[in-house]
Write an enzyme that holds these catalytic residues in place. Structure first.
Site, PDB file in Angstrom:
ATOM      1  N   LEU A 198       0.796  -1.222   0.000  1.00  0.00           N
ATOM      2  CA  LEU A 198       0.000   0.000   0.000  1.00  0.00           C
ATOM      3  C   LEU A 198       0.834   1.280   0.000  1.00  0.00           C
ATOM      4  O   LEU A 198       0.304   2.374   0.159  1.00  0.00           O
ATOM      5  CB  LEU A 198      -0.970  -0.017   1.190  1.00  0.00           C
ATOM      6  CG  LEU A 198      -1.945  -1.207   1.172  1.00  0.00           C
ATOM      7  CD1 LEU A 198      -2.831  -1.191   2.410  1.00  0.00           C
ATOM      8  CD2 LEU A 198      -2.771  -1.234  -0.097  1.00  0.00           C
ATOM      9  N   CYS A 199       2.146   1.156  -0.203  1.00  0.00           N
ATOM     10  CA  CYS A 199       3.006   2.342  -0.314  1.00  0.00           C
ATOM     11  C   CYS A 199       2.842   2.981  -1.689  1.00  0.00           C
ATOM     12  O   CYS A 199       2.727   2.285  -2.693  1.00  0.00           O
ATOM     13  CB  CYS A 199       4.474   1.956  -0.140  1.00  0.00           C
ATOM     14  SG  CYS A 199       4.972   1.776   1.555  1.00  0.00           S
ATOM     15  N   HIS A 200       2.865   4.300  -1.692  1.00  0.00           N
ATOM     16  CA  HIS A 200       2.795   5.035  -2.950  1.00  0.00           C
ATOM     17  C   HIS A 200       4.156   5.016  -3.648  1.00  0.00           C
ATOM     18  O   HIS A 200       5.174   5.172  -2.983  1.00  0.00           O
ATOM     19  CB  HIS A 200       2.425   6.503  -2.693  1.00  0.00           C
ATOM     20  CG  HIS A 200       1.059   6.687  -2.161  1.00  0.00           C
ATOM     21  ND1 HIS A 200       0.759   6.562  -0.834  1.00  0.00           N
ATOM     22  CD2 HIS A 200      -0.105   6.982  -2.790  1.00  0.00           C
ATOM     23  CE1 HIS A 200      -0.534   6.782  -0.653  1.00  0.00           C
ATOM     24  NE2 HIS A 200      -1.084   7.035  -1.824  1.00  0.00           N
ATOM     25  N   ASP A 220      23.816 -11.559   3.379  1.00  0.00           N
ATOM     26  CA  ASP A 220      23.982 -12.408   2.199  1.00  0.00           C
ATOM     27  C   ASP A 220      25.454 -12.561   1.824  1.00  0.00           C
ATOM     28  O   ASP A 220      25.918 -13.655   1.523  1.00  0.00           O
ATOM     29  CB  ASP A 220      23.196 -11.830   1.024  1.00  0.00           C
ATOM     30  CG  ASP A 220      23.353 -12.676  -0.227  1.00  0.00           C
ATOM     31  OD1 ASP A 220      23.145 -13.908  -0.158  1.00  0.00           O
ATOM     32  OD2 ASP A 220      23.695 -12.101  -1.287  1.00  0.00           O
ATOM     33  N   MET A 264       8.901   4.750   5.042  1.00  0.00           N
ATOM     34  CA  MET A 264       9.028   3.372   4.579  1.00  0.00           C
ATOM     35  C   MET A 264      10.252   3.204   3.687  1.00  0.00           C
ATOM     36  O   MET A 264      10.910   2.172   3.719  1.00  0.00           O
ATOM     37  CB  MET A 264       7.754   2.930   3.845  1.00  0.00           C
ATOM     38  CG  MET A 264       6.524   2.878   4.748  1.00  0.00           C
ATOM     39  SD  MET A 264       6.755   1.871   6.227  1.00  0.00           S
ATOM     40  CE  MET A 264       7.076   0.279   5.510  1.00  0.00           C
ATOM     41  N   GLU A 265      10.576   4.222   2.917  1.00  0.00           N
ATOM     42  CA  GLU A 265      11.751   4.150   2.052  1.00  0.00           C
ATOM     43  C   GLU A 265      13.036   4.105   2.884  1.00  0.00           C
ATOM     44  O   GLU A 265      13.950   3.330   2.582  1.00  0.00           O
ATOM     45  CB  GLU A 265      11.761   5.326   1.077  1.00  0.00           C
ATOM     46  CG  GLU A 265      10.730   5.213  -0.031  1.00  0.00           C
ATOM     47  CD  GLU A 265       9.278   5.438   0.382  1.00  0.00           C
ATOM     48  OE1 GLU A 265       8.376   5.124  -0.409  1.00  0.00           O
ATOM     49  OE2 GLU A 265       9.021   5.924   1.511  1.00  0.00           O
TER      50      GLU A 265
END
Length: 163
Positions: A79-81, A132, A117-118
């Site tokens: 739901l992030c733009h 990793d 969020m970014e």
């Protein structure tokens, strides 16, 4: 923990998930800073510091991965733009005494929605990249303490974490 607005904005009146409408919001400069760490064996940290890890410059590659992660946030979080980031910076601090690498990411945009969020995604992807690249010598690494440190801009104003 609650915020000044206790309503979950990603649900409509019927309880259905939706992307928040930001069309009415003013475009402003918005900045978010997030952090997190990865804890590892001292020998693993020594490999990272010396640049002799089998896969090369671990922190350099993790920096690029974090930036790429920030750019792909809307592809990962449903739901992030999608937003036009104006800046993403990913920095590392090696803390030898506690056998950890701390990642701090800053994301910026001139837009109608924030970049928390970014910034958080950049941190997670950078730390996952370190995992990793070093898992061949240390599968017990732990990613920890990922959190938003601060955010500025927009209608809700500024937030700075208490600690």
């Amino acid at each position: 923990m609650s915020s000044s607005n206790d309503a979950l904005t990603h649900f409509d009146a019927q309880g259905q998930a939706h992307m928040v409408d930001v069309g009415h919001k003013a475009s402003t400069r918005r900045v978010a800073v997030a952090t997190g760490s990865i804890v590892m064996l001292a020998s693993t940290l020594a490999l990272i510091e010396s640049g002799t890890a089998k896969k090369g410059d671990v922190l350099g590659i993790a920096r690029i991965a974090g930036i790429q992660g920030a750019k792909k946030t809307s592809d990962l979080i449903p739901l992030c733009h999608p937003i036009g980031l104006t800046r993403v910076a990913v920095e590392f601090e090696v803390l030898s005494a506690s056998c950890r690498v701390v990642c701090t990411a800053t994301a910026e945009v001139n837009g109608q929605t924030g970049v928390e969020m970014e910034a958080l995604t950049a941190v997670q992807v950078a730390l996952l990249t370190i995992y990793d690249m070093c898992k061949a010598v240390d599968r017990g690494m732990t990613i920890t303490d990922v959190k938003l440190l601060e955010k500025h801009g927009g209608k809700s104003g500024s937030f700075v974490a208490s600690s």
